[in-house]
Design a protein around this motif. Structure first.
Motif, short mmCIF file in Angstrom:
data_model
loop_
_atom_site.label_atom_id
_atom_site.label_comp_id
_atom_site.label_asym_id
_atom_site.label_seq_id
_atom_site.Cartn_x
_atom_site.Cartn_y
_atom_site.Cartn_z
N ARG A 147 -0.03 -2.27 8.92
CA ARG A 147 0.67 -1.05 8.26
C ARG A 147 1.21 -1.34 6.74
NH1 ARG A 147 1.45 0.87 12.69
NH2 ARG A 147 3.42 0.02 13.19
N GLU A 148 2.46 -2.07 6.90
CA GLU A 148 3.37 -2.40 5.59
C GLU A 148 2.58 -3.40 4.41
OE1 GLU A 148 6.78 -4.60 6.47
OE2 GLU A 148 7.12 -2.44 8.01
N GLY A 149 1.11 -3.65 4.97
CA GLY A 149 0.57 -4.93 3.58
C GLY A 149 -0.06 -3.00 2.85
N ARG A 150 -0.79 -2.46 3.92
CA ARG A 150 -1.82 -1.18 2.87
C ARG A 150 -0.47 -0.69 2.02
NH1 ARG A 150 -5.19 0.23 7.99
NH2 ARG A 150 -6.71 -0.99 8.12
N ALA A 151 1.00 -0.37 2.85
CA ALA A 151 1.70 0.54 2.38
C ALA A 151 1.82 -0.28 0.95
CB ALA A 151 2.73 0.40 2.71
N ALA A 152 2.36 -1.55 1.15
CA ALA A 152 2.66 -2.45 -0.43
C ALA A 152 1.36 -2.79 -1.48
CB ALA A 152 2.79 -3.96 0.32
N LEU A 153 0.28 -2.82 -0.12
CA LEU A 153 -0.79 -2.58 -1.95
C LEU A 153 -0.63 -0.53 -2.30
CD1 LEU A 153 -3.57 -3.72 -3.08
CD2 LEU A 153 -4.75 -2.84 -0.84
N THR A 154 -1.22 -0.35 -1.79
CA THR A 154 -1.25 0.97 -2.24
C THR A 154 0.15 1.72 -3.57
OG1 THR A 154 -1.72 2.06 -0.30
CG2 THR A 154 -1.07 3.79 -1.25
N THR A 155 1.38 0.75 -3.12
CA THR A 155 2.30 1.43 -3.96
C THR A 155 1.95 0.65 -5.01
OG1 THR A 155 3.76 1.78 -2.05
CG2 THR A 155 4.98 1.10 -4.13
N SER A 156 1.24 -1.02 -5.32
CA SER A 156 0.84 -1.94 -6.37
C SER A 156 -0.03 -0.96 -7.13
CB SER A 156 0.72 -3.20 -5.66
OG SER A 156 0.11 -3.92 -6.60
N LEU A 157 -1.01 -0.63 -6.39
CA LEU A 157 -1.96 -0.16 -7.41
C LEU A 157 -1.29 1.35 -8.03
CD1 LEU A 157 -5.10 0.01 -4.81
CD2 LEU A 157 -4.39 -1.61 -7.00
N ASP A 158 -0.87 1.80 -6.87
CA ASP A 158 -0.23 3.43 -7.92
C ASP A 158 0.44 2.82 -8.97
OD1 ASP A 158 -1.66 5.28 -6.05
OD2 ASP A 158 0.30 5.35 -4.83
N VAL A 159 1.52 1.79 -9.14
CA VAL A 159 2.42 1.53 -9.87
C VAL A 159 1.59 1.24 -11.36
CG1 VAL A 159 4.30 -0.17 -10.46
CG2 VAL A 159 4.44 0.81 -8.77
N SER A 160 0.60 0.59 -10.84
CA SER A 160 -1.03 -0.71 -11.66
C SER A 160 -1.36 0.94 -12.72
CB SER A 160 -1.44 -1.10 -11.28
OG SER A 160 -2.33 -1.64 -12.06
N ASN A 161 -1.37 1.96 -11.59
CA ASN A 161 -2.10 3.72 -12.50
C ASN A 161 -1.62 3.52 -13.33
OD1 ASN A 161 -4.88 2.20 -11.78
ND2 ASN A 161 -5.61 4.06 -9.83
N THR A 162 0.03 4.26 -12.97
CA THR A 162 1.15 4.91 -13.35
C THR A 162 1.17 4.15 -14.68
OG1 THR A 162 1.73 6.05 -11.65
CG2 THR A 162 3.05 5.36 -13.79
N TRP A 163 1.63 2.94 -15.28
CA TRP A 163 2.06 1.80 -15.59
C TRP A 163 0.55 2.01 -17.13
CZ3 TRP A 163 -0.78 -2.32 -18.37
CH2 TRP A 163 0.11 -3.61 -19.46
N ARG A 164 -0.51 2.02 -16.81
CA ARG A 164 -1.78 1.79 -17.87
C ARG A 164 -1.85 3.24 -17.94
NH1 ARG A 164 -7.48 1.37 -14.38
NH2 ARG A 164 -6.00 0.40 -12.83
N TYR A 165 -1.50 4.61 -17.55
CA TYR A 165 -1.53 5.25 -17.98
C TYR A 165 -0.87 5.87 -19.70
CZ TYR A 165 -5.61 6.36 -15.66
OH TYR A 165 -7.39 6.06 -15.13
N THR A 166 1.12 5.22 -18.55
CA THR A 166 2.01 5.71 -20.04
C THR A 166 1.80 5.04 -20.87
OG1 THR A 166 2.71 4.32 -18.52
CG2 THR A 166 2.86 6.54 -17.85
N VAL A 167 1.43 3.73 -20.90
CA VAL A 167 1.35 2.85 -22.11
C VAL A 167 0.34 3.31 -23.92
CG1 VAL A 167 1.28 0.34 -23.17
CG2 VAL A 167 1.84 1.05 -20.68
#
Length: 195
Positions: A175-195
């Motif tokens: 559960r925590e691994g999936r949550a960490a992966l989701t957070t990581s992907l969300d942060v990555s996608n947010t960073w990509r679109y704001t740069v």
């Protein structure tokens, strides 16, 4: 002293790793001798007198595979460390099928545990491993997610350590691994679109 493979089968039934009505077939492989090649014997524990020997490398020679209907699919395999070594050396083409139907791998050495993890990974599985001793370290390192169930040697080799000496921590790690992966992907996608 290590447990007998039948003890491991009994525990696997209690834990529902093996179904109550599922046929259990022990794969017994013996190395080549002076006048014969390596051999495999398929031994059913539910039907004591149904045994077959084969020296062929093809899995279809397993007498239990062609039983027909659901009976052909409703079985699992057990392998001990001695047979695992012979299978790896002399029947490597069977290993993917044996790993897929294997429910109990008992009395395995440290390197054999790591080889089993690697065989499952080669089939495309994400592999988790729980262990509590030094003999589990190789497999804990090889697995995608290794969980040490003790704070001794295994905890050094494993990315996760449980303070509870049982596998109840596994759903939490997933559960925590999936949550960490989701957070990581969300942060990555947010960073990509704001740069």
């Amino acid at each position: 002293m290590k447990d007998n493979i039948l003890t491991a089968v009994s525990v696997a039934r209690e834990c529902r790793i093996i179904g109550r009505r599922q046929r259990v077939i022990q794969v017994q492989a013996s190395p080549p001798a002076a006048n014969r090649p390596a051999q495999i014997e398929w031994v059913s524990h539910e039907v004591p007198h149904v045994e077959s020997e084969t020296t062929d490398h093809e899995f279809h020679d397993n007498p239990y595979q062609d039983a027909g209907g659901d009976a052909a699919q409703d079985f699992c395999l057990t392998v001990d460390g001695k047979s695992f070594a012979v299978l790896m050396d002399h029947f490597s083409s069977l290993m993917p099928r044996i790993c897929l139907k294997g429910a109990v791998f008992a009395r395995m050495g440290p390197e054999q545990k790591a080889q089993l993890v690697e065989q499952l990974q080669a089939l495309g599985y994400g592999v988790g491993m729980c262990g509590d001793g030094a003999n589990d370290c190789s497999a804990l390192k090889a697995a995608h997610a290794g969980i040490s169930l003790s704070e001794a040697e295994a905890s050094v080799a494993s990315p996760f350590t449980s303070k509870i000496p049982n596998i109840s921590c596994v759903p939490t790690v997933i559960r925590e691994g999936r949550a960490a992966l989701t957070t990581s992907l969300d942060v990555s996608n947010t960073w990509r679109y704001t740069v």
